[in-house]
Scaffold this motif. Structure first.
Motif, short mmCIF file in Angstrom:
data_model
loop_
_atom_site.label_atom_id
_atom_site.label_comp_id
_atom_site.label_asym_id
_atom_site.label_seq_id
_atom_site.Cartn_x
_atom_site.Cartn_y
_atom_site.Cartn_z
N ALA A 12 38.57 55.11 65.20
CA ALA A 12 38.89 55.49 63.54
C ALA A 12 40.32 56.38 63.88
O ALA A 12 41.12 56.31 62.85
CB ALA A 12 37.59 56.37 63.32
N PHE A 13 40.49 57.31 64.81
CA PHE A 13 41.75 57.90 64.83
C PHE A 13 42.88 56.95 64.99
O PHE A 13 43.94 57.12 64.31
CB PHE A 13 41.75 58.58 66.25
CG PHE A 13 40.60 59.50 66.47
CD1 PHE A 13 40.10 60.02 65.33
CD2 PHE A 13 40.25 60.10 67.81
CE1 PHE A 13 39.21 60.95 65.29
CE2 PHE A 13 39.30 60.99 68.05
CZ PHE A 13 38.79 61.61 66.51
N ALA B 38 43.75 55.97 61.65
CA ALA B 38 44.71 56.99 60.79
C ALA B 38 46.18 57.19 61.15
O ALA B 38 46.52 57.79 60.58
CB ALA B 38 43.65 58.32 61.10
N VAL B 39 46.60 56.69 62.41
CA VAL B 39 47.75 57.01 62.73
C VAL B 39 48.55 55.58 62.86
O VAL B 39 49.65 55.43 63.73
CB VAL B 39 48.07 57.87 63.98
CG1 VAL B 39 47.54 59.13 63.66
CG2 VAL B 39 47.28 57.18 65.13
N VAL C 254 46.37 63.10 67.09
CA VAL C 254 46.17 62.50 65.96
C VAL C 254 46.13 63.98 64.72
O VAL C 254 46.71 63.95 63.71
CB VAL C 254 44.72 61.76 65.70
CG1 VAL C 254 44.30 61.75 64.21
CG2 VAL C 254 44.89 60.58 66.49
N LEU D 178 48.64 64.39 61.50
CA LEU D 178 48.32 64.45 60.40
C LEU D 178 48.18 65.80 59.72
O LEU D 178 48.37 65.86 58.53
CB LEU D 178 46.89 63.97 60.49
CG LEU D 178 46.55 62.47 60.64
CD1 LEU D 178 45.21 62.12 60.53
CD2 LEU D 178 47.59 61.68 60.10
N ARG E 297 55.59 63.40 60.83
CA ARG E 297 54.11 63.15 61.52
C ARG E 297 54.57 62.15 62.57
O ARG E 297 53.69 62.29 63.47
CB ARG E 297 53.41 62.46 60.26
CG ARG E 297 52.55 63.34 59.38
CD ARG E 297 51.38 62.77 58.68
NE ARG E 297 51.98 61.62 57.64
CZ ARG E 297 52.27 62.11 56.26
NH1 ARG E 297 52.25 63.33 55.79
NH2 ARG E 297 52.68 61.21 55.56
N LEU F 207 33.44 60.91 57.00
CA LEU F 207 34.35 60.03 56.12
C LEU F 207 33.51 59.13 55.18
O LEU F 207 34.23 59.05 54.05
CB LEU F 207 34.72 59.21 57.24
CG LEU F 207 35.81 59.63 58.05
CD1 LEU F 207 36.00 58.54 59.41
CD2 LEU F 207 36.91 60.37 57.90
N ARG G 24 34.96 58.75 51.57
CA ARG G 24 35.13 57.47 50.59
C ARG G 24 34.41 57.26 49.27
O ARG G 24 34.99 56.79 48.63
CB ARG G 24 34.77 56.26 51.76
CG ARG G 24 34.87 55.00 50.96
CD ARG G 24 34.63 53.85 52.37
NE ARG G 24 34.55 52.72 51.50
CZ ARG G 24 34.30 51.52 52.31
NH1 ARG G 24 33.81 51.55 53.64
NH2 ARG G 24 34.54 50.33 51.87
#
Length: 235
Positions: free
Chosen positions: A95-96, A99-100, A123, A127, A135, A225, A229
């Motif tokens: 998941a990390f 995100a990046v 991360v 962020l 970033r 999360l 969502r």
């Protein structure tokens, strides 16, 4: 890997200054070095050869997973059990990475190196920045520095063996979560939509911590999360 001469051009800060990013990242670097010392010393003191924690830190590079895997080995478990434990604890980085993903830049080699540097700390630090260029710079500065300091600490601890004692007695293991909280707070203040998912994730992690192995509560926290969502879908 990219050469040291090419990497800075790939990740320039938007304001041309890296000093503030280095200064802020150094807080995590110090904590990482101390924990790395502890990991190297504990591994060797438990009977593992020096090369095991050193190679593991270079190739695996995942603090909680490394501690858990070594714990399994020192407790008499086999290599397969140690690997399975490490993989379970490291699933959160999937998941990390999403995100990046846009911060890693073009090129297969660059993205491969960036994926290896993805950690909770890099991360969160990336962020927390205000614009895409900053970033990207924050990710690479914090990631490369953290990797270097962690591995230097592991090597030093492994060579020192039992001479250092247990660094956890100094309470410095609390530095990691403290720094992460400091990095996340600005985002929570600016975006009210993040507060409920973050609170849900924190409650789930706290409730699971006493009964689950280290690292697993973080996976449960990702349930927050789903709330985020759902909130976005309702807009």
């Amino acid at each position: 890997m990219r050469s040291p001469q090419r990497t800075p051009r790939a990740v320039p800060p938007s304001d041309g200054r890296i000093g503030p990013l280095v200064r802020d990242s150094s807080l995590v670097w110090v904590a990482s070095g101390v924990i790395g010392l502890s990991f190297g010393a504990i591994s060797v003191a438990g009977g593992l050869p020096v090369w095991v924690p050193v190679v593991m830190s270079l190739v695996v590079y995942a603090g909680s997973a490394q501690f858990s895997a070594v714990g399994v080995l020192l407790a008499g478990g086999g290599p397969l059990a140690a690997v399975a434990t490490g993989l379970l604890l490291n699933t959160r980085t999937a998941a990390f990475s999403l995100a990046v993903a846009d911060l890693l830049g073009p090129g297969r080699a660059t993205r491969l190196l960036g994926a290896h540097l993805v950690t909770d700390e890099t991360v969160a630090f990336a962020l927390a920045q205000s614009d895409p260029a900053r970033r990207r710079a924050a990710f690479w500065i914090s990631g490369i520095g953290l990797f270097a300091v962690w591995n230097a600490g592991v090597v030093t601890g492994a060579l020192a063996g039992t001479a250092l004692g247990d660094t956890a007695t100094y309470g410095l293991d609390a530095a990691f979560p403290a720094v992460l909280v400091a990095l996340v707070l600005p985002a929570l203040r600016e975006d009210a939509r993040l507060r409920r998912p973050a609170a849900l994730g924190a409650l789930l992690a706290l409730a699971a911590t006493p009964v689950l192995p280290a690292g697993v509560p973080v996976l449960l926290a990702l349930a927050g999360l789903l709330l985020y969502r759902r909130t976005e879908a309702a807009r």
